[in-house]
Scaffold this active site. Structure first.
Site, mmCIF file in Angstrom:
data_model
loop_
_atom_site.group_PDB
_atom_site.id
_atom_site.type_symbol
_atom_site.label_atom_id
_atom_site.label_comp_id
_atom_site.label_asym_id
_atom_site.label_seq_id
_atom_site.Cartn_x
_atom_site.Cartn_y
_atom_site.Cartn_z
ATOM 1 C CE LYS A 41 -3.515 2.123 2.506
ATOM 2 N NZ LYS A 41 -4.707 2.140 4.013
ATOM 3 C CD GLU A 87 9.522 -6.205 7.200
ATOM 4 O OE1 GLU A 87 8.998 -4.740 6.540
ATOM 5 O OE2 GLU A 87 8.621 -6.000 8.419
ATOM 6 N N GLY A 123 -4.800 -1.341 4.841
ATOM 7 C CA GLY A 123 -3.992 -2.887 4.704
ATOM 8 C C GLY A 123 -4.363 -4.548 4.338
ATOM 9 N NE ARG A 124 -6.964 -4.129 11.465
ATOM 10 C CZ ARG A 124 -5.670 -2.887 10.946
ATOM 11 N NH1 ARG A 124 -4.699 -2.295 10.086
ATOM 12 N NH2 ARG A 124 -6.306 -1.700 12.028
ATOM 13 C CD GLU A 176 -1.794 -4.279 11.166
ATOM 14 O OE1 GLU A 176 -0.151 -4.832 11.782
ATOM 15 O OE2 GLU A 176 -2.058 -4.020 10.622
ATOM 16 C CG HIS A 214 -5.149 -35.652 17.456
ATOM 17 N ND1 HIS A 214 -5.594 -37.288 18.065
ATOM 18 C CD2 HIS A 214 -6.031 -35.907 16.857
ATOM 19 C CE1 HIS A 214 -6.263 -37.894 17.426
ATOM 20 N NE2 HIS A 214 -6.685 -37.280 16.711
ATOM 21 C CE LYS A 265 5.711 -1.164 10.056
ATOM 22 N NZ LYS A 265 4.583 -0.494 8.924
HETATM 23 O O1 F6P Z 1 2.159 -4.042 9.717
HETATM 24 C C1 F6P Z 1 2.134 -2.780 9.994
HETATM 25 C C2 F6P Z 1 1.416 -2.027 8.036
HETATM 26 O O2 F6P Z 1 1.375 -1.070 8.544
HETATM 27 C C3 F6P Z 1 0.223 -3.416 8.029
HETATM 28 O O3 F6P Z 1 -0.842 -3.117 8.722
HETATM 29 C C4 F6P Z 1 -0.051 -3.710 6.968
HETATM 30 O O4 F6P Z 1 -0.508 -4.936 6.361
HETATM 31 C C5 F6P Z 1 1.269 -4.192 6.434
HETATM 32 O O5 F6P Z 1 2.047 -3.499 7.430
HETATM 33 C C6 F6P Z 1 2.092 -3.910 5.079
HETATM 34 O O6 F6P Z 1 2.047 -2.758 4.772
HETATM 35 P P1 F6P Z 1 2.005 -1.518 3.388
HETATM 36 O O7 F6P Z 1 1.311 -3.008 3.102
HETATM 37 O O8 F6P Z 1 1.661 -0.730 2.751
HETATM 38 O O9 F6P Z 1 3.719 -2.894 2.666
#
Ligand code: F6P
Length: 548
Positions: free
Chosen positions: A209, A215, A269-270, A355, A386, A514
């Site tokens: 987003k 990452e 995002g979620r 979150e 189990h 972060k």
């Molecule tokens: O973990 C925090 C967060 O902002 C989430 O809410 C989001 O889904 C994720 O990082 C990834 O963010 P982006 O889509 O901006 O890479």
């Protein structure tokens, strides 16, 4: 309209719920079943393909009636209308919360800053459809003229968990394309996936987003370098697409403008798998099935918006969660799907729920003095039986559980399905009934054990029962029904956030870690050291000694 700040614990209904809780906290559900032959029907909601039995919960009709009063006092109805109409209810980020618009019909009109957002959603849907068809039928080809065989989604959090869970859940409907997900900044993750791939036939979707996530950008850069060992810079335009709100950053990365799928700041995002973030879903199961998913979701949206609260599935589910969390002081909730297809469902819900509602500040800025966000965990049955079911049955903790099952086996393997569903049903019965001392004694009489050994063993074999479960029995695992199920939890999150008087749609809590990781990274690659507590300092030095 902004959401009001109403402390739920100061309402009349909350006080009545406290009193009611003290009256019924020690009651055993089995007694209520004996007294009321209509209990199961009274507490079952039949809607569409869903049969939701919440009778095995520690509630009476008064519990529900008092929660209905609470809903009125916290103005839930008005809040739902603000949510769907695009009010900036994500107030701390000054954003609307409109993932529901992504599944609204073409004729709907939903305004954000005076612009009807529906037309641009449908332009993007058309783009997803055309792109999907071209890749799936082999019309779009890689840089050496071969059709695509593999899709890789590069993203994390909401840009990974939703698509990954749904692709897995709908694998019965999957086409020939192999779909992979790379999320972790752990280089071993990307390298393990890359070793299976042929750059000539692989399509990469970078989903972020913000397009600033460490990452995702690290993985995308590593993959681009790997790709450039085979293809040239021009080939990138055939193999890399991106989904983002940050068009400039995507272009800087080298993705051509035609290959950018937009996203909007009014989609969290979620909650974004319904947007172009779900491109990997559409590619994996075809656009028609992706549309089916959205249609199911829209049906649940309508149910949530219009159904009276007493028969409204997300609302009742939210009441139950709050009942256990705030009155019984339950520490967590389990989600147990009786299908291997929903293997990732609990993991997905962990982000969506934790979150969103892991917050300590009320909407007026004051600290809460009650519990909020539930801890969510779970694994599919029967595997989980189990693993951790011992603790559900005989542990000291009260863990309400959602049991999710489907009447039909997708492969028609009915012999297995009967066994699966017997377990699904029997476990909720066992958790309800338990096993009394008398039953254990009778069982032991039949054993060959000596009398005093029988007596010693009895307490260990007793099950108290009275452990709450809610059963979601759904006709079949189809894209539509999966959409309904996910949307059910999305709206449950909303209702809980409203009652808890918190903001569910920001996530400032993930920022601090972060920021500190960025500063630790600088220290790892330089001789400079910042001030830290002695533990953190030791850990950095320990790593530096190994890494250098
Ligand atoms: O973990 C925090 C967060 O902002 C989430 O809410 C989001 O889904 C994720 O990082 C990834 O963010 P982006 O889509 O901006 O890479």
């Amino acid at each position: 309209m902004a959401l009001k700040s109403i402390d739920p614990t100061k309402t009349k209904a909350w006080k009545k719920l406290e009193k009611h809780f003290n009256e019924i906290k020690n009651a055993h559900m089995t007694q209520w079943f004996e007294e009321d032959s209509n209990r199961a029907n009274r507490f079952t909601i039949k809607w569409d393909d869903f049969f939701v039995d919440y009778s095995k919960n520690r509630i009476t009709q008064s519990t529900i009636d008092l929660f209905l009063e609470l809903a009125q006092e916290v103005e839930l109805k008005q809040a739902i209308s603000s949510y769907f109409s695009g009010d900036k209810i994500n107030q701390t980020e000054q954003r609307a919360v409109l993932h529901t618009a992504l599944r609204a019909p073409k004729t709907a009109q939903i305004f954000v800053d005076d612009e009807n957002i529906i037309p641009k959603i449908y332009v993007t849907k058309k783009k997803i459809e055309t792109f999907t068809n071209n890749i799936v039928n082999g019309e779009s080809k890689g840089f050496t003229g071969k059709p695509f065989t593999d899709i890789v989604n590069i993203g994390i959090g909401g840009s990974d968990l939703g698509p990954s869970m749904v692709v897995d859940a709908l694998s019965f409907y999957k086409n020939h394309l192999a779909t992979h997900f790379i999320s972790n900044v752990d280089g071993d993750h990307v390298n393990e996936v890359l070793k299976k791939l042929n750059p000539e036939t692989t399509l990469f979707i970078i989903v972020s987003k913000t397009f600033t996530t460490q990452e995702t950008l690290s993985n995308a850069n590593t993959i681009r370098q790997w790709f450039l060992q085979s293809g040239n810079k021009d080939a990138i335009s055939k193999h890399f697409v991106a989904v983002s709100t940050n068009i400039e950053k995507v272009k800087d990365f080298g993705v051509s403008e035609d290959n950018i799928f937009p996203m909007w700041d009014w989609v969290g995002g979620r909650f974004s798998l319904w947007s172009a973030v779900g491109l990997s879903i559409s590619l994996s199961v075809g656009y028609k099935n992706f549309e089916g998913l959205l249609e199911g979701t829209y049906k649940m949206d309508k149910h949530f918006k219009s159904e009276p609260f007493q028969s409204n599935i997300p609302v009742i589910s939210a009441f139950l969660s709050i009942w256990y969390n705030n009155f019984f002081k339950a520490e967590s909730e389990a989600i147990i799907p009786y299908t291997q297809y929903l293997n990732q469902f609990a993991t997905y819900l962990q982000q969506a729920i934790m979150e969103s509602n892991g917050k300590t500040v009320m909407r007026n800025g004051d600290k809460v003095n009650y519990q909020t966000g539930n801890i969510i965990w779970g694994e599919p049955g029967t595997n989980s039986q189990h693993a951790f079911f011992q603790l559900l049955h005989q542990g000291t903790k009260l863990i309400p559980a959602d049991f999710i099952g489907f009447k039909e086996s997708l492969h028609g393997n009915n012999e297995h399905h009967d066994k699966l569903i017997s377990n699904f049903i029997a476990q909720t019965e066992a958790l309800l009934k338990g096993k009394s001392k008398e039953e254990v004694d009778n069982e032991l009489i039949d054993s060959k054990l000596p009398k005093d050994a029988q007596k010693t063993l009895t307490p260990f074999k007793v099950f108290e029962g009275n452990r709450p479960t809610t059963t979601f029995f759904i006709d079949k695992l189809t894209p539509e029904n999966l959409g309904k199920l996910i949307a059910m939890y999305e709206h449950k999150i909303f209702v809980q956030g409203i009652i808890w008087n918190i903001y569910s749609y920001d996530q400032f809590g993930v920022e601090l870690g972060k920021q500190l990781a960025t500063s630790v990274l600088k220290e790892i690659s330089s001789t400079k050291t910042n001030s830290h507590d002695s533990s953190t300092k030791n850990l950095i030095n320990h790593y530096k000694n190994i890494a250098k």
